[in-house]
Design a protein around this motif. Sequence first.
Motif, mmCIF file in Angstrom:
data_model
loop_
_atom_site.group_PDB
_atom_site.id
_atom_site.type_symbol
_atom_site.label_atom_id
_atom_site.label_comp_id
_atom_site.label_asym_id
_atom_site.label_seq_id
_atom_site.Cartn_x
_atom_site.Cartn_y
_atom_site.Cartn_z
ATOM 1 N N HIS A 59 -10.582 30.601 19.877
ATOM 2 C CA HIS A 59 -10.726 32.051 20.058
ATOM 3 C C HIS A 59 -10.167 32.503 21.406
ATOM 4 C CE1 HIS A 59 -12.742 32.494 16.354
ATOM 5 N NE2 HIS A 59 -13.959 32.081 16.722
ATOM 6 N N VAL A 60 -10.340 31.689 22.437
ATOM 7 C CA VAL A 60 -9.894 32.107 23.768
ATOM 8 C C VAL A 60 -8.370 32.174 23.868
ATOM 9 C CG1 VAL A 60 -11.952 31.318 25.028
ATOM 10 C CG2 VAL A 60 -10.069 29.726 24.615
ATOM 11 N N LEU A 61 -7.674 31.536 22.945
ATOM 12 C CA LEU A 61 -6.209 31.587 22.983
ATOM 13 C C LEU A 61 -5.681 32.997 22.739
ATOM 14 C CD1 LEU A 61 -5.093 28.279 21.244
ATOM 15 C CD2 LEU A 61 -4.416 29.071 23.525
ATOM 16 N N ILE A 62 -6.407 33.792 21.958
ATOM 17 C CA ILE A 62 -5.981 35.176 21.701
ATOM 18 C C ILE A 62 -6.012 35.976 23.005
ATOM 19 C CG2 ILE A 62 -6.532 37.311 20.449
ATOM 20 C CD1 ILE A 62 -7.777 35.507 18.263
ATOM 21 N N GLN A 63 -7.125 35.835 23.750
ATOM 22 C CA GLN A 63 -7.239 36.503 25.049
ATOM 23 C C GLN A 63 -6.192 35.963 26.023
ATOM 24 O OE1 GLN A 63 -11.131 36.149 26.822
ATOM 25 N NE2 GLN A 63 -10.486 37.081 28.765
ATOM 26 N N ALA A 64 -5.964 34.668 25.984
ATOM 27 C CA ALA A 64 -5.002 34.049 26.894
ATOM 28 C C ALA A 64 -3.579 34.519 26.616
ATOM 29 C CB ALA A 64 -5.085 32.533 26.783
ATOM 30 N N GLU A 65 -3.238 34.707 25.358
ATOM 31 C CA GLU A 65 -1.895 35.183 25.012
ATOM 32 C C GLU A 65 -1.676 36.608 25.508
ATOM 33 O OE1 GLU A 65 -1.964 34.490 20.849
ATOM 34 O OE2 GLU A 65 -1.496 32.351 21.035
ATOM 35 N N ALA A 66 -2.730 37.435 25.443
ATOM 36 C CA ALA A 66 -2.635 38.798 25.974
ATOM 37 C C ALA A 66 -2.449 38.756 27.487
ATOM 38 C CB ALA A 66 -3.891 39.587 25.609
ATOM 39 N N GLU A 67 -3.162 37.832 28.149
ATOM 40 C CA GLU A 67 -3.033 37.677 29.595
ATOM 41 C C GLU A 67 -1.627 37.203 29.958
ATOM 42 O OE1 GLU A 67 -4.626 37.966 33.458
ATOM 43 O OE2 GLU A 67 -5.465 38.587 31.530
ATOM 44 N N GLN A 68 -1.067 36.300 29.172
ATOM 45 C CA GLN A 68 0.289 35.813 29.420
ATOM 46 C C GLN A 68 1.296 36.957 29.316
ATOM 47 O OE1 GLN A 68 1.647 32.678 26.832
ATOM 48 N NE2 GLN A 68 3.662 32.555 27.801
ATOM 49 N N ARG A 69 1.137 37.802 28.350
ATOM 50 C CA ARG A 69 2.052 38.939 28.202
ATOM 51 C C ARG A 69 1.966 39.856 29.424
ATOM 52 N NH1 ARG A 69 0.253 38.542 22.785
ATOM 53 N NH2 ARG A 69 -1.329 40.162 23.088
ATOM 54 N N TYR A 70 0.756 40.053 29.923
ATOM 55 C CA TYR A 70 0.573 40.924 31.095
ATOM 56 C C TYR A 70 1.247 40.326 32.329
ATOM 57 C CZ TYR A 70 -1.534 43.744 34.763
ATOM 58 O OH TYR A 70 -1.703 44.577 35.835
ATOM 59 N N VAL A 71 1.014 39.047 32.601
ATOM 60 C CA VAL A 71 1.571 38.444 33.823
ATOM 61 C C VAL A 71 3.091 38.379 33.761
ATOM 62 C CG1 VAL A 71 -0.546 37.145 34.277
ATOM 63 C CG2 VAL A 71 1.311 36.043 33.026
ATOM 64 N N GLU A 72 3.635 38.136 32.594
ATOM 65 C CA GLU A 72 5.090 38.094 32.468
ATOM 66 C C GLU A 72 5.693 39.483 32.671
ATOM 67 O OE1 GLU A 72 5.652 36.264 28.668
ATOM 68 O OE2 GLU A 72 5.509 34.216 29.475
ATOM 69 N N LYS A 73 5.017 40.503 32.172
ATOM 70 C CA LYS A 73 5.507 41.879 32.321
ATOM 71 C C LYS A 73 5.486 42.319 33.777
ATOM 72 C CE LYS A 73 4.561 46.639 30.837
ATOM 73 N NZ LYS A 73 3.680 47.506 30.006
ATOM 74 N N HIS A 74 4.509 41.835 34.553
ATOM 75 C CA HIS A 74 4.323 42.291 35.932
ATOM 76 C C HIS A 74 4.760 41.247 36.975
ATOM 77 C CE1 HIS A 74 1.671 45.027 33.663
ATOM 78 N NE2 HIS A 74 1.979 45.893 34.606
ATOM 79 N N ASP A 75 5.571 40.283 36.566
ATOM 80 C CA ASP A 75 6.142 39.279 37.483
ATOM 81 C C ASP A 75 5.070 38.543 38.279
ATOM 82 O OD1 ASP A 75 8.811 39.931 36.782
ATOM 83 O OD2 ASP A 75 8.731 41.663 38.110
ATOM 84 N N ILE A 76 3.994 38.194 37.606
ATOM 85 C CA ILE A 76 2.919 37.418 38.219
ATOM 86 C C ILE A 76 3.109 35.949 37.843
ATOM 87 C CG2 ILE A 76 0.422 37.006 38.265
ATOM 88 C CD1 ILE A 76 0.080 40.020 37.633
#
Length: 363
Positions: A59-76
């Motif tokens: 289940h945590v992979l869904i949240q993690a994938e959303a977090e990955q999209r955010y960090v990639e979008k914001h150069d983190i």
Amino acid sequence: MSIAHQIALTLIPGVGQATAKHLLAFFGSAEAVFEAAVSDLLMAQGVGIAIANQIASKHVLIQAEAEQRYVEKHDIKVLFYTAGDYPQRLKECSDAPVLLYYKGAADLNQRRMLSVVGTRMATAYGKQLCMELAETLKTYGVLVVSGLAYGIDIAAHRESLRNNIPTVGVLGHGLDRIYPYHHKQIAQDMLERGGLLSEFPTNTMPDRENFPKRNRIIAGLSDATLVVEATIKGGALITAELANSYNRDVYAFPGRVNDPYSQGCNFMIKTNRAALINAPKDLLYYLGWDDVKEPKEPAQQQLLFGLSPEEARVMDLLKSAPLLIDELASKSAIPQGKLAIHLLNLEMQGLLISLPGKRYKVH
């Protein structure tokens, strides 16, 4: 290795830093942890049936994938515990985070790193010490770490920026916000020569319990921790105690015996928790950083050739010692209104520093 799996490892309910590291050691990678069967997960140290089922459900992979999209979008950048770009000094600490979120340009494995902490109610004395510290460190290739809080933290960051010293702020919340909000502009400026660092994912609020966790990162990132001003209780002393527990050097400026904002420093010195320093150069001596100075940039010398005659006269008057604007006006025979414009121009070029009380000195 999947960034989403690395992030997910830190989001599993009931899994702290120690258990996450046991899982990594047992299975070899974050991805392998989530591919393991429940029976295999139960063999890892610190893993019970509830945690094993949480991991197996993914289940945590869904949240993690959303977090990955955010960090990639914001150069983190995601700095994982087993990766080469993870801060190596911090990795030496037993409670180091498994994962860090980082945005910025500074090298977190820079050769010389100093953490600067202190009270949120900084006095003029503490701010002056931060100014003198930055002016001393600027030619020694040091990266300054602090917590972006009010008081000494923000003074250390601000003075570092003024002196072109890379500086990193460690946050007690996610990188999707800045707290305090008033420090947003300084935080943005820090991204160009320093950076912002956090172990917390997005949507993490700056809750009280996050800041002691943040303090261990401040203490663990650097060669040494310097306490500028501190009360007898507070985050600065916690950070200093953590630095001591990591076998890192701790230093403190002494203060007046009846000053509440120096009681913490005086106590640490008295109880041998910190070494006393009277001036920033003492710090360089103790750390062995005064052996070879980094070469100064020639930009200031070049700028001097482009000054007007009146600006050159002001610079010449300030060579020996700082002066009040009234003294400058008298000695230079330049009207104060015109003098103020010259002083602003010289300060914008980085040739002068404005001190409290309308005093000026050569940078």
